[in-house]
Enzyme design. Structure first.
Site, PDB file in Angstrom:
ATOM      1  N   GLY A 166      -2.211 -30.513  47.691  1.00 47.43           N
ATOM      2  CA  GLY A 166      -2.402 -31.916  48.039  1.00 47.43           C
ATOM      3  C   GLY A 166      -1.485 -32.416  49.135  1.00 47.43           C
ATOM      4  O   GLY A 166      -1.363 -33.617  49.354  1.00 47.43           O
ATOM      5  N   GLY A 223      -9.032 -28.260  45.738  1.00 45.32           N
ATOM      6  CA  GLY A 223      -8.873 -29.600  45.174  1.00 45.32           C
ATOM      7  C   GLY A 223      -9.634 -30.616  46.001  1.00 45.32           C
ATOM      8  O   GLY A 223     -10.853 -30.761  45.876  1.00 45.32           O
ATOM      9  N   GLY A 224      -8.918 -31.304  46.865  1.00 45.97           N
ATOM     10  CA  GLY A 224      -9.485 -32.406  47.644  1.00 45.97           C
ATOM     11  C   GLY A 224     -10.818 -32.093  48.318  1.00 45.97           C
ATOM     12  O   GLY A 224     -11.763 -32.902  48.266  1.00 45.97           O
ATOM     13  N   ASN A 279     -11.762 -27.882  41.983  1.00 44.60           N
ATOM     14  CA  ASN A 279     -11.039 -28.562  40.918  1.00 44.60           C
ATOM     15  C   ASN A 279     -11.041 -30.044  41.269  1.00 44.60           C
ATOM     16  O   ASN A 279     -10.302 -30.461  42.153  1.00 44.60           O
ATOM     17  CB  ASN A 279      -9.611 -28.013  40.830  1.00 44.60           C
ATOM     18  N   TRP A 280     -11.890 -30.785  40.592  1.00 44.69           N
ATOM     19  CA  TRP A 280     -12.010 -32.214  40.905  1.00 44.69           C
ATOM     20  C   TRP A 280     -10.792 -33.005  40.469  1.00 44.69           C
ATOM     21  O   TRP A 280     -10.625 -34.156  40.835  1.00 44.69           O
ATOM     22  CB  TRP A 280     -13.253 -32.797  40.228  1.00 44.69           C
ATOM     23  N   LYS A 281      -9.960 -32.429  39.625  1.00 42.51           N
ATOM     24  CA  LYS A 281      -8.815 -33.152  39.038  1.00 42.51           C
ATOM     25  C   LYS A 281      -9.332 -34.436  38.386  1.00 42.51           C
ATOM     26  O   LYS A 281     -10.479 -34.449  37.925  1.00 42.51           O
ATOM     27  CB  LYS A 281      -7.733 -33.390  40.096  1.00 42.51           C
ATOM     28  N   GLU A 325       0.016 -28.977  37.861  1.00 45.34           N
ATOM     29  CA  GLU A 325       0.114 -30.389  37.462  1.00 45.34           C
ATOM     30  C   GLU A 325       0.271 -30.502  35.946  1.00 45.34           C
ATOM     31  O   GLU A 325       0.919 -31.428  35.457  1.00 45.34           O
ATOM     32  CB  GLU A 325      -1.112 -31.162  37.985  1.00 45.34           C
ATOM     33  N   GLU A 342      -1.326 -20.736  43.453  1.00 49.62           N
ATOM     34  CA  GLU A 342      -1.258 -22.073  44.027  1.00 49.62           C
ATOM     35  C   GLU A 342       0.201 -22.467  44.231  1.00 49.62           C
ATOM     36  O   GLU A 342       0.840 -22.981  43.302  1.00 49.62           O
ATOM     37  CB  GLU A 342      -1.921 -23.087  43.090  1.00 49.62           C
ATOM     38  N   HIS A 373      -2.530 -25.092  35.306  1.00 42.33           N
ATOM     39  CA  HIS A 373      -2.406 -25.705  36.634  1.00 42.33           C
ATOM     40  C   HIS A 373      -1.002 -26.307  36.765  1.00 42.33           C
ATOM     41  O   HIS A 373      -0.438 -26.813  35.786  1.00 42.33           O
ATOM     42  CB  HIS A 373      -3.474 -26.790  36.819  1.00 42.33           C
ATOM     43  N   SER A 398      -4.329 -26.980  49.544  1.00 47.31           N
ATOM     44  CA  SER A 398      -4.770 -27.519  50.840  1.00 47.31           C
ATOM     45  C   SER A 398      -5.717 -26.580  51.588  1.00 47.31           C
ATOM     46  O   SER A 398      -5.704 -26.512  52.812  1.00 47.31           O
ATOM     47  CB  SER A 398      -3.566 -27.882  51.717  1.00 47.31           C
TER      48      SER A 398
HETATM   49  P1  13P Z   1      -5.730 -29.326  47.100  1.00 45.29           P
HETATM   50  O1  13P Z   1      -6.831 -28.446  47.618  1.00 45.29           O
HETATM   51  O2  13P Z   1      -6.123 -30.791  47.053  1.00 45.29           O
HETATM   52  O3  13P Z   1      -4.429 -29.090  47.794  1.00 45.29           O
HETATM   53  O4  13P Z   1      -5.511 -28.928  45.553  1.00 45.29           O
HETATM   54  C1  13P Z   1      -5.361 -27.595  45.245  1.00 45.29           C
HETATM   55  C2  13P Z   1      -5.391 -27.460  43.773  1.00 45.29           C
HETATM   56  O5  13P Z   1      -4.468 -27.862  43.091  1.00 45.29           O
HETATM   57  C3  13P Z   1      -6.568 -26.833  43.163  1.00 45.29           C
HETATM   58  O6  13P Z   1      -6.372 -26.568  41.815  1.00 45.29           O
END
Ligand code: 13P
Length: 248
Positions: free
Chosen positions: A172, A231-232, A8-10, A97, A166, A95, A210
């Site tokens: 994050g 994510g990251g 997930n590149w966000k 967010e 999640e 998600h 994470s």
């Molecule tokens: P991180 O891997 O950066 O913690 O993000 C997880 C995430 O929200 C994937 O959708």
């Protein structure tokens, strides 16, 4: 079941950075079949780029959201038909967010999941508790409520969704759920799916929060952890490929 590692590149990337990242991933794979199914969920403006660069490769792609509406006067929204035309196999829905910063409710997330499925795109349905909810002993109640809304909406198509657990406090933050903490929630979700579909074992339940090259193997070794939503670490080719390799 083959595991699924989805990135997930966000809200990150640029045409140039994406091209370099995708090339590095494809070079890293070297035309070999990866140890897990792979997907990348990019911002909508880049989906055409992913389609042109990933077509025919081992990496599928998807969106990070989808409209609950089919088409029409919904400024700013992106329909499932548009995603389908751009070759998307997946769309993340719900998600944390989006729930937190964009006010998405369980009902809206369920409608999005239903719309995605109806349009031939697999929804990756995110569920997860906040730290306050975990501390209050409400983890199970919260994730079950979030998943129940989607199961109710998609009914007999439940075995076609992907679920991502999640925990909000792990996203994050560098604070991962321990393999045992994650497995415990995944088992709860699997049992809930079992009540709704004959084939709960066909539903991928991904862990996200994470997850990285160092901790992926121990999480992916849990019986009910069928992959990851990254994510990251999905913005770094070597890290993402290492996570995929850990799924072997
Ligand atoms: P991180 O891997 O950066 O913690 O993000 C997880 C995430 O929200 C994937 O959708």
């Amino acid at each position: 079941m083959r595991k699924l590692i989805a990135g997930n590149w966000k809200m990150n990337g640029s045409l140039a950075a994406n091209a370099a990242l995708l090339q590095a991933m494809l070079d890293g794979l070297g035309g070999k079949t990866p140890a897990a199914d792979m997907a990348l969920c990019a911002p909508a403006p880049y989906l055409a780029q992913l389609q042109s660069l990933l077509q025919g490769s081992a990496i599928a792609w998807g969106a990070q959201d989808v409209s609950s509406h089919e088409q029409g006067a919904y400024t700013g929204e992106v329909s499932v038909a548009m995603l389908k035309e751009l070759g998307c196999r997946y769309a993340i829905v719900g998600h944390s967010e989006r729930r937190q910063y964009h006010g998405e409710t369980d009902a809206l997330v369920a409608a999005k999941a239903q719309r995605a499925l109806a349009g031939g795109v697999t929804p990756i349905v995110c569920v997860g508790e906040t730290l306050a909810e975990r501390d209050a002993g409400e983890t199970e109640r919260v994730v079950k409520r979030q998943l129940a809304a989607v199961i109710h909406a998609v009914a007999h198509c439940t075995s076609e969704i992907v679920v991502a657990y999640e925990p909000v406090w792990a996203i994050g933050t560098g604070k991962t759920a321990s393999p045992e903490q994650a497995q415990q929630v995944h088992a709860v979700l699997r049992a809930q799916l079992a009540a709704a579909t004959e084939h709960p074992e066909r539903v991928h339940i991904l862990y996200g929060g994470s997850m990285n090259a160092a901790n992926a193997a121990s999480l992916l070794a849990q019986p009910d952890i069928d992959g990851g939503l990254i994510g990251g670490a999905s913005l770094k080719a070597a890290d993402f490929l290492q996570i995929v390799a850990s799924a072997a």
